[in-house]
Design a protein around this motif. Structure first.
Motif, PDB file in Angstrom:
ATOM      1  N   VAL A 127     -10.782   0.574 -18.077  1.00 50.61           N
ATOM      2  CA  VAL A 127     -11.078  -0.808 -18.587  1.00 50.61           C
ATOM      3  C   VAL A 127     -10.054  -1.125 -19.721  1.00 50.61           C
ATOM      4  N   THR A 141     -15.539   1.273 -13.229  1.00 48.80           N
ATOM      5  CA  THR A 141     -15.795   2.245 -14.209  1.00 48.80           C
ATOM      6  C   THR A 141     -17.224   2.925 -14.026  1.00 48.80           C
ATOM      7  N   VAL A 160     -14.716  -6.800 -12.822  1.00 53.71           N
ATOM      8  CA  VAL A 160     -15.184  -5.496 -13.255  1.00 53.71           C
ATOM      9  C   VAL A 160     -16.536  -5.248 -13.014  1.00 53.71           C
ATOM     10  N   TRP A 190     -18.190  -9.913 -14.049  1.00 53.37           N
ATOM     11  CA  TRP A 190     -18.627  -8.568 -14.026  1.00 53.37           C
ATOM     12  C   TRP A 190     -19.809  -8.223 -13.474  1.00 53.37           C
TER      13      TRP A 190
END
Length: 247
Positions: A127, A141, A160, A190
């Motif tokens: 990240v 992640t 993400v 995200w």
């Protein structure tokens, strides 16, 4: 499955000689590439196998090192190394940049199609590369939900994906909420998946008899498989192999 070639790569970072694991798919053409960051204890066979699995799918994959070839069996030693690192975005970026340079230098890597995934400390580094403005196609992640310096998430220009166990005391709800609030405020695309009943490092099987565990750490085979599928799906969405896979 396609034939995979692997080799160990050594490179300098953080004042250490890092020892990474590079996996290449069959063929000679350029392929999308993936950085794979390890959990806090370091690089063992688990991230190496992940790199090999991604190479079988057609990606160039580098499991990068964070401890100069060391793997910590004692969690207190690991924390003494990782906590100062996690508190220093510039050090995390330097480790990530060094690994990225190795991956970009590989002739099979398509430099315009690189993703960064990671677990725990390695996920935080993935990240942080996005916050540093590295042009990535995707970031994933797992258990690495740490907030960065104010405003720097605006430099992330790719999706993400984050995963965490619902019972993870090391990544408690307040920390998850701070991370997602940072992503939302920056306009990042995200996602957060919470795996019910899972502890910290739920994705990492216990492979060594000398390994000591922190409280709140435990393997969850079913969720480990689901999290891996979620990461692979993210890569397929953002860096499709396409005709290479017969699609």
């Amino acid at each position: 499955m396609t034939a995979v070639t692997t080799r160990t790569v050594e490179y300098p970072a953080d004042g250490l000689t890092m020892v990474g694991h590079l996996a290449l798919p069959a063929g000679a053409d350029r392929r999308p590439a993936v950085l794979i960051g390890p959990e806090g204890p370091g690089v063992d066979d688990v991230p190496r196998r992940r790199a090999d699995a991604l190479a079988e799918l057609g990606y160039v994959a580098l499991a990068f090192d964070i401890h100069g070839g060391r793997w910590f069996t004692d969690p207190e030693e690991m924390l003494a190394r990782c906590m100062p690192l996690l508190a220093d975005p510039d050090r995390m970026r330097d480790i990530g940049f060094a690994a990225l340079d190795v991956l970009r230098a590989e002739p099979r890597t398509d430099p315009d199609r690189i993703a960064a995934i990671g677990y725990g400390t390695g996920g935080a580094i993935a990240v942080e590369l996005g916050r540093a403005g590295v042009e990535l196609r995707a970031i994933a992640t797992v258990n690495g939900l740490f907030t960065g310096r104010p405003g720097e998430a605006k430099n992330i220009h790719c999706p993400v994906w984050a995963g965490v166990g619902s019972e993870d005391p090391i990544q408690p709800p307040a920390q998850r909420e701070a991370f997602t609030a940072e992503m939302q405020a920056a306009g990042v695309d995200w996602r957060l998946v919470t795996y019910g009943g899972a502890l910290h490092a739920f994705h990492h099987p216990i492979t060594r008899t000398d390994q000591k565990l922190l409280p709140g750490v435990g393997y969850h085979p079913r969720h480990a498989e689901r999290a891996w599928r979620d990461v692979v799906d993210l890569l397929a969405e953002c860096m499709p192999i396409g005709s290479i896979m017969g699609a």
